[in-house]
Design a protein around this motif. Structure first.
Motif, PDB file in Angstrom:
ATOM      1  N   LEU A  56       0.772  -1.318  -0.040  1.00 55.76           N
ATOM      2  CA  LEU A  56      -0.083  -0.007   0.039  1.00 55.76           C
ATOM      3  C   LEU A  56       0.982   1.353   0.074  1.00 55.76           C
ATOM      4  O   LEU A  56       0.674   2.079  -0.821  1.00 55.76           O
ATOM      5  CB  LEU A  56      -0.824   0.119   1.344  1.00 55.76           C
ATOM      6  N   MET A  60       0.924   4.538  -2.526  1.00 54.39           N
ATOM      7  CA  MET A  60       0.653   5.927  -2.220  1.00 54.39           C
ATOM      8  C   MET A  60       1.680   6.683  -2.553  1.00 54.39           C
ATOM      9  O   MET A  60       1.718   7.820  -3.092  1.00 54.39           O
ATOM     10  CB  MET A  60       0.267   5.998  -0.708  1.00 54.39           C
ATOM     11  N   TYR A  65      -3.187   8.964  -2.875  1.00 57.56           N
ATOM     12  CA  TYR A  65      -4.294   8.683  -2.353  1.00 57.56           C
ATOM     13  C   TYR A  65      -5.552   8.752  -3.290  1.00 57.56           C
ATOM     14  O   TYR A  65      -6.045   9.908  -3.539  1.00 57.56           O
ATOM     15  CB  TYR A  65      -4.568   9.066  -0.824  1.00 57.56           C
ATOM     16  N   GLY A  88     -11.026   0.685   6.468  1.00 55.30           N
ATOM     17  CA  GLY A  88      -9.834   1.262   6.079  1.00 55.30           C
ATOM     18  C   GLY A  88      -8.641   1.545   6.753  1.00 55.30           C
ATOM     19  O   GLY A  88      -7.612   2.279   6.736  1.00 55.30           O
ATOM     20  N   ARG A  91      -5.285   1.233   5.269  1.00 55.97           N
ATOM     21  CA  ARG A  91      -4.845   2.306   4.672  1.00 55.97           C
ATOM     22  C   ARG A  91      -4.227   3.057   5.364  1.00 55.97           C
ATOM     23  O   ARG A  91      -3.183   4.064   5.185  1.00 55.97           O
ATOM     24  CB  ARG A  91      -5.834   2.785   3.668  1.00 55.97           C
TER      25      ARG A  91
END
Length: 358
Positions: A56, A60, A65, A88, A91
């Motif tokens: 992730l 990013m 994002y 989430g 994230r």
């Protein structure tokens, strides 16, 4: 705000922007264990580090994002200007690790390098889009459908923890939980019983960590009636929700022994496909004792009494084959070899009949 899963019927509102520093990881995240309840935000990020966070972070750092994926939040009880992220958390954990390189996980993640790359690519990750909900309960149905029976599924252990929480903390019935998740009420009941069993054992001081780590194997074991009977697990087919304890106090030693047979350092099975064989052994006191002494499942299996169902099936196979032979034997009248074989069968059949008649 309504159900976040209603996007196909109702246009979702435009998300708000919120500083990452005002967003908190959820201590009730079903992916995390009981220790999460008292963990700091840094510790929660560490606990989540095993869920491919660096992938992730890579995304990013390169792409920023996506506003199309807002975090779903509820107000924080202690800080009126902050929010708890209910959906989430992976994230958010990645964002926090990018924001604070000193909090990088101990697995050697390159968070400082990723943060530098995000800055070079012009991506401001200090604030992200959020959708606000008044209460956690407004998100339960969405979480259940998305992560238990939907496309982005949790591991079996997280699913069972979520089901247990729905029933114990939010007072769902099995039927309501099934409707919310898109499952059947009997499947929900079995998940609830399995997780309740581990919760009860853990509170009694039994180490259930290996069963939690391999919850799918533990759940598969409880599907065997003989294993449930040996361990004293009740309610698999008739449990009621609310305050339910599957284990009687006097069955805790047997349950502990079962965990040792399946997960312990001297476990007796190495493959889950042998769980039904373990069940057969645990159904007989003699073979249970052999298993305890030898820690060898095959040795115990060799001492099992013949299975009545298997014997009936074998006799029926023999009968069908003899019926076919009998339809052809007239062509070989007087054949001495065939007569010898038929007489051998007759003798065995006579002995079996006399044994069965006693």
């Amino acid at each position: 705000m309504g159900d976040p899963g209603e996007g196909s019927k109702t246009k979702l509102p435009e998300p708000d922007d919120c500083p990452v520093s005002k967003l908190y990881l959820d201590t009730e995240n079903p992916r995390l264990r009981e220790a999460a309840a008292t963990a700091s935000q840094e510790e929660l990020a560490q606990l989540l580090a095993g869920y491919n966070l660096e992938e992730l972070g890579e995304s990013m750092a390169e792409l920023g994002y996506f506003r199309q994926e807002p975090l779903l939040v509820v107000p924080d009880d202690k800080d009126p200007d902050a929010y708890v992220v209910v959906e989430g958390n992976r994230r958010l954990a990645a964002l926090k690790l990018l924001a604070d390189a000193s909090a990088h996980p101990t697995d050697g993640g390159n968070w400082a390098e990723l943060a530098q790359r995000a800055q070079e690519n012009g991506h401001d990750l200090s604030q992200v889009p959020i959708l606000k909900y008044e209460r956690r309960e407004n998100l339960l149905e969405y979480l259940g459908f998305r992560h238990v029976s939907g496309l982005i599924q949790w591991e079996s252990e997280a699913k069972a923890r979520f089901v247990h929480r729905l029933i114990v903390h939010h007072r769902f019935t099995f039927e309501k939980a099934a409707r919310v998740i898109g499952s059947r009420s009997d499947a929900i009941r079995r998940q609830f019983v399995a997780w309740s069993t581990l919760e009860q054992a853990r509170k009694a001081g039994i180490d259930v960590s290996y069963a939690v780590d391999r919850f799918g194997v533990f759940y598969r074991a409880l599907q065997n009636p003989a294993i449930r009977a040996f361990a004293g697990v009740q309610g698999w087919t008739d449990a009621e929700p609310a305050e339910f304890s599957p284990l009687e106090s006097d069955s805790l030693p047997a349950f502990t022994e079962l965990l040792g047979f399946i997960f312990g350092p001297d476990r007796v099975i190495r493959e889950s496909r042998r769980l039904d064989e373990l069940g057969r052994v645990l159904a007989e006191p003699l073979t249970v004792e052999i298993l305890r002494q030898s820690r060898d499942l095959d040795s115990a299996i060799r001492e099992l009494p013949e299975d009545r169902t298997a014997l009936i099936a074998a006799l029926r196979v023999v009968f069908r084959r003899l019926t076919v032979v009998n339809g052809q034997i007239f062509e070989f009248e007087g054949d001495a070899d065939l007569l010898t074989e038929a007489e051998r069968i007759q003798k065995v059949a006579t002995v079996m009949i006399e044994s069965l008649r006693g």
